[in-house]
Design a protein around this motif. Structure first.
Motif, short mmCIF file in Angstrom:
data_model
loop_
_atom_site.label_atom_id
_atom_site.label_comp_id
_atom_site.label_asym_id
_atom_site.label_seq_id
_atom_site.Cartn_x
_atom_site.Cartn_y
_atom_site.Cartn_z
N LEU A 48 -6.49 -1.53 13.68
CA LEU A 48 -5.89 -0.23 13.40
C LEU A 48 -4.37 -0.34 13.28
O LEU A 48 -3.77 0.25 12.38
N GLU A 49 -3.76 -1.11 14.15
CA GLU A 49 -2.31 -1.29 14.11
C GLU A 49 -1.85 -1.94 12.80
O GLU A 49 -0.80 -1.62 12.28
N ARG A 50 -2.67 -2.84 12.28
CA ARG A 50 -2.31 -3.47 11.00
C ARG A 50 -2.24 -2.42 9.89
O ARG A 50 -1.37 -2.49 9.02
N ILE A 51 -3.12 -1.44 9.93
CA ILE A 51 -3.08 -0.36 8.94
C ILE A 51 -1.92 0.57 9.24
O ILE A 51 -1.15 0.93 8.34
N GLU A 52 -1.77 0.98 10.50
CA GLU A 52 -0.71 1.91 10.88
C GLU A 52 0.67 1.37 10.53
O GLU A 52 1.54 2.13 10.09
N GLU A 53 0.87 0.09 10.75
CA GLU A 53 2.18 -0.52 10.50
C GLU A 53 2.35 -0.97 9.06
O GLU A 53 3.37 -1.58 8.72
N ASN A 54 1.36 -0.66 8.23
CA ASN A 54 1.42 -0.95 6.79
C ASN A 54 1.68 -2.43 6.53
O ASN A 54 2.49 -2.79 5.67
N GLU A 77 -7.03 8.52 8.29
CA GLU A 77 -7.87 9.71 8.46
C GLU A 77 -9.34 9.33 8.48
O GLU A 77 -10.11 9.85 9.29
N ARG A 78 -9.73 8.42 7.59
CA ARG A 78 -11.12 7.98 7.51
C ARG A 78 -11.56 7.33 8.82
O ARG A 78 -12.65 7.61 9.33
N VAL A 79 -10.72 6.50 9.37
CA VAL A 79 -11.05 5.78 10.60
C VAL A 79 -11.09 6.72 11.80
O VAL A 79 -11.92 6.56 12.69
N ASN A 80 -10.21 7.69 11.84
CA ASN A 80 -10.09 8.57 13.01
C ASN A 80 -10.97 9.81 12.97
O ASN A 80 -10.97 10.58 13.92
N MET A 119 0.85 -1.17 0.00
CA MET A 119 0.00 0.00 0.00
C MET A 119 0.90 1.24 0.00
O MET A 119 1.90 1.29 0.71
N GLN A 120 0.50 2.21 -0.74
CA GLN A 120 1.25 3.47 -0.81
C GLN A 120 1.01 4.26 0.49
O GLN A 120 -0.02 4.12 1.14
N GLU A 121 1.98 5.09 0.83
CA GLU A 121 1.90 5.87 2.07
C GLU A 121 0.68 6.78 2.08
O GLU A 121 -0.01 6.89 3.10
N TYR A 122 0.38 7.42 0.95
CA TYR A 122 -0.77 8.33 0.92
C TYR A 122 -2.08 7.54 1.11
O TYR A 122 -3.03 8.04 1.72
N GLN A 123 -2.15 6.30 0.62
CA GLN A 123 -3.33 5.47 0.81
C GLN A 123 -3.50 5.10 2.29
O GLN A 123 -4.61 5.13 2.82
N ARG A 124 -2.39 4.76 2.91
CA ARG A 124 -2.41 4.41 4.33
C ARG A 124 -2.91 5.60 5.14
O ARG A 124 -3.75 5.47 6.04
#
Length: 147
Positions: A73-79, A11-14, A1-6
């Motif tokens: 959330l951590e799975r997304i944060e840690e890419n 942002e969407r979740v928070n 996943m690209q950084e901007y996508q992450r």
């Protein structure tokens, strides 16, 4: 996943308004256990109060949902996922948030008893604060001056 996508997913979740219009998932795996989340929430919510016998069950469910939310959330944060999986995780996190909001708005069945417990706790905190402020207790909670 690209950084901007992450970043977009985070942002969407928070976003505070993320749960507006969101649905509670029908079924979700929480801490390795498949549960009918929507049925559980609506079963509890239709009562408008939490009966004493159900309080522990509801509190345990809320703890498990918060833990599951954090792990996703951590799975997304840690890419650690691709974008498609990240989108699915983000949607499930928002669904979990929606369920938590519904469960958090419930009142205990014994509203007066809960109010008394809260008042007692407030008084204890206030007395502890006063003792510390007046120097009768140090930060560890032990009394000074041989009291």
């Amino acid at each position: 996943m690209q950084e901007y996508q992450r970043k977009q997913l985070l942002e969407r979740v928070n976003k505070e308004s993320a749960t507006i219009g969101a649905d509670i998932p029908d079924r979700i795996e929480v801490q390795g256990e498949e549960i009918d989340l929507r049925t559980f929430v609506f079963e509890i919510k239709r009562r408008d109060t939490i009966p004493d016998g159900e309080r522990e069950r509801v509190e345990r469910a809320k703890r498990n949902l918060r833990r599951e939310r954090l792990e996703r959330l951590e799975r997304i944060e840690e890419n650690r996922v691709d974008f498609e999986t990240g989108e699915a995780l983000a949607a499930s996190i928002i669904g979990i948030d929606r369920a938590l909001e519904a469960l958090d708005t419930l009142r205990p069945a014994d509203v007066e008893g809960e109010a008394r417990r809260q008042e007692t706790m407030d008084q204890k905190r206030w007395m502890s604060f006063l003792k510390k402020a007046l120097g009768q207790e140090d930060a560890s909670g032990s009394k000074r001056g041989g009291y």
